[in-house]
Enzyme design. Structure first.
Site, PDB file in Angstrom:
ATOM      1  N   ASN A  11       0.855  -1.192   0.000  1.00 25.20           N
ATOM      2  CA  ASN A  11       0.000   0.000   0.000  1.00 25.20           C
ATOM      3  C   ASN A  11       0.890   1.240   0.000  1.00 25.20           C
ATOM      4  OD1 ASN A  11      -1.857   1.990   0.425  1.00 25.20           O
ATOM      5  ND2 ASN A  11      -2.452   1.329   2.500  1.00 25.20           N
ATOM      6  N   TRP A  12       0.995   1.859  -1.158  1.00 23.52           N
ATOM      7  CA  TRP A  12       1.902   3.014  -1.281  1.00 23.52           C
ATOM      8  C   TRP A  12       1.282   4.295  -0.731  1.00 23.52           C
ATOM      9  CZ3 TRP A  12       4.215   2.613  -6.961  1.00 23.52           C
ATOM     10  CH2 TRP A  12       4.997   1.465  -7.052  1.00 23.52           C
ATOM     11  N   LYS A  13      -0.021   4.252  -0.444  1.00 24.08           N
ATOM     12  CA  LYS A  13      -0.719   5.445   0.077  1.00 24.08           C
ATOM     13  C   LYS A  13      -0.477   6.646  -0.845  1.00 24.08           C
ATOM     14  CE  LYS A  13      -0.407   3.372   4.595  1.00 24.08           C
ATOM     15  NZ  LYS A  13      -0.407   3.522   6.030  1.00 24.08           N
ATOM     16  N   HIS A  98      -9.890   0.933   4.222  1.00 25.67           N
ATOM     17  CA  HIS A  98      -8.637   1.164   4.951  1.00 25.67           C
ATOM     18  C   HIS A  98      -8.901   2.148   6.100  1.00 25.67           C
ATOM     19  CE1 HIS A  98      -4.611   2.502   5.929  1.00 25.67           C
ATOM     20  NE2 HIS A  98      -4.180   1.374   5.395  1.00 25.67           N
ATOM     21  N   GLU A 168      -5.960  -4.769  10.303  1.00 22.52           N
ATOM     22  CA  GLU A 168      -5.004  -3.670  10.478  1.00 22.52           C
ATOM     23  C   GLU A 168      -5.447  -2.772  11.628  1.00 22.52           C
ATOM     24  OE1 GLU A 168      -2.582  -2.662   6.691  1.00 22.52           O
ATOM     25  OE2 GLU A 168      -4.400  -1.475   6.728  1.00 22.52           O
ATOM     26  N   GLY A 174       1.954   2.515  10.752  1.00 22.74           N
ATOM     27  CA  GLY A 174       2.922   3.599  10.573  1.00 22.74           C
ATOM     28  C   GLY A 174       4.013   3.655  11.623  1.00 22.74           C
ATOM     29  N   SER A 216       2.827  -1.767  10.602  1.00 19.02           N
ATOM     30  CA  SER A 216       4.209  -1.863  11.075  1.00 19.02           C
ATOM     31  C   SER A 216       4.866  -3.209  10.783  1.00 19.02           C
ATOM     32  CB  SER A 216       4.286  -1.544  12.574  1.00 19.02           C
ATOM     33  OG  SER A 216       3.854  -0.227  12.797  1.00 19.02           O
ATOM     34  N   GLY A 237       2.718  -1.086   4.386  1.00 16.79           N
ATOM     35  CA  GLY A 237       2.718   0.327   4.016  1.00 16.79           C
ATOM     36  C   GLY A 237       4.129   0.825   3.778  1.00 16.79           C
TER      37      GLY A 237
HETATM   38  P1  PGA Z   1       2.407   0.530   7.656  1.00 17.42           P
HETATM   39  O1  PGA Z   1       0.971   0.696   6.949  1.00 17.42           O
HETATM   40  O2  PGA Z   1       3.007  -0.745   7.127  1.00 17.42           O
HETATM   41  O3  PGA Z   1       3.155   1.748   7.234  1.00 17.42           O
HETATM   42  O4  PGA Z   1       2.161   0.468   9.124  1.00 17.42           O
HETATM   43  C1  PGA Z   1       0.149  -0.396   6.676  1.00 17.42           C
HETATM   44  C2  PGA Z   1      -1.146   0.083   6.076  1.00 17.42           C
HETATM   45  O5  PGA Z   1      -1.637   1.173   6.445  1.00 17.42           O
HETATM   46  O6  PGA Z   1      -1.718  -0.591   5.195  1.00 17.42           O
END
Ligand code: PGA
Length: 256
Positions: A11-13, A98, A168, A174, A216, A237
């Protein structure tokens, strides 16, 4: 997607801010993802870059998805993108629900409508669920159950092959490996979600629905989460945007 494959979502956001960087990022992880034998990788770039990134790959090992869709296929809905458009671009997947969308106000009813819209266009869905925080009375479990139950309301059994879940917890997103829940906690939540699915659909069908973990995930905890957390895959992420880390994670998961 082949049965029993491990699934890794990237997930590149809202990253990167340049198309050329998105293409470079994909090219930097493409070989590891394409070579994995037991692992299927799904890349979720920003929607604006989907067409360019998918054009860089023609095999079947890597899938591509949107991070969000709208519940109508077309019409006067400024700023939205639809499952019909994903189908036209041959984009097979979408995330739905999400926590960063829910934080902007998305409800369980809306995730449900989005899932129906995706299935209508034969797109596969990764439904994200997870509590914002934990309370001592366990009310977060009821909220999680509601996300699963309402999210999957009226989905016909025959279409469940196109559904995956990603657990999640928002509080774990994050951070770093310290922020992630323990493997045991992940396993408990996977069992809880699986039980909820068994109540909704019959057992055999429910057991087929992949459950991923996200929040994470790092190089150092990816393999142990897969092995001890009882999950079928990972939704990643920030580490998915670090080519070296992401490549290492794919390789580690693939050889489990
Ligand atoms: P993260 O995000 O790996 O940066 O914690 C995961 C996500 O939001 O899908």
């Amino acid at each position: 997607m082949k049965q029993n494959l491990r699934i890794i979502g990237a997930n590149w956001k809202l990253h990167p801010t340049k198309l050329a960087d998105a293409e470079d990022l994909f090219l930097a992880v493409k070989d590891a993802a394409a070579r994995a034998r037991n692992t299927s990788t799904i890349i979720f770039p920003p929607a604006l870059y989907l067409e360019a990134v998918t054009a860089l790959y023609s095999g079947t090992k890597i899938g591509f998805g949107a991070q969000n869709i709208f519940w109508e296929q077309e019409g006067s809905y400024t700023g939205e993108i639809s499952a019909a458009q994903l189908k036209d671009l041959n984009v097979g997947y979408t995330l739905v629900g999400h926590s960063e969308r829910r934080w902007l106000g998305e409800t369980n009813e809306q995730t449900n409508k989005k899932i129906h819209a995706a299935l209508e266009q034969k797109r596969s869905v990764m439904l994200c669920v997870g509590e914002d925080e934990r309370d001592d009375d366990g009310e977060y479990l009821a909220a999680l159950r509601e996300e699963v139950t309402t999210g999957l309301r009226d989905i016909p059994k025959a279409k469940l092959k196109q559904i995956m879940l990603a657990y999640e917890p928002r509080w774990a997103i994050g951070g770093d490996a310290e922020t992630a829940p323990s493997e045991q906690m992940i396993q408990e939540m996977t069992i809880f979600i699986r039980k909820t699915l068994v109540e909704l659909f019959e057992k055999q069908t429910a057991m087929q629905i992949p459950i991923l973990y996200g929040g994470s995930v790092e190089v150092e905890n990816a393999a142990s989460i897969m092995q001890e957390g009882g999950v079928d895959g990972l939704l990643i992420g920030h580490a998915s945007r670090e080519p070296e880390s992401f490549t290492q994670i794919i390789k580690a998961i693939d050889k489990l």
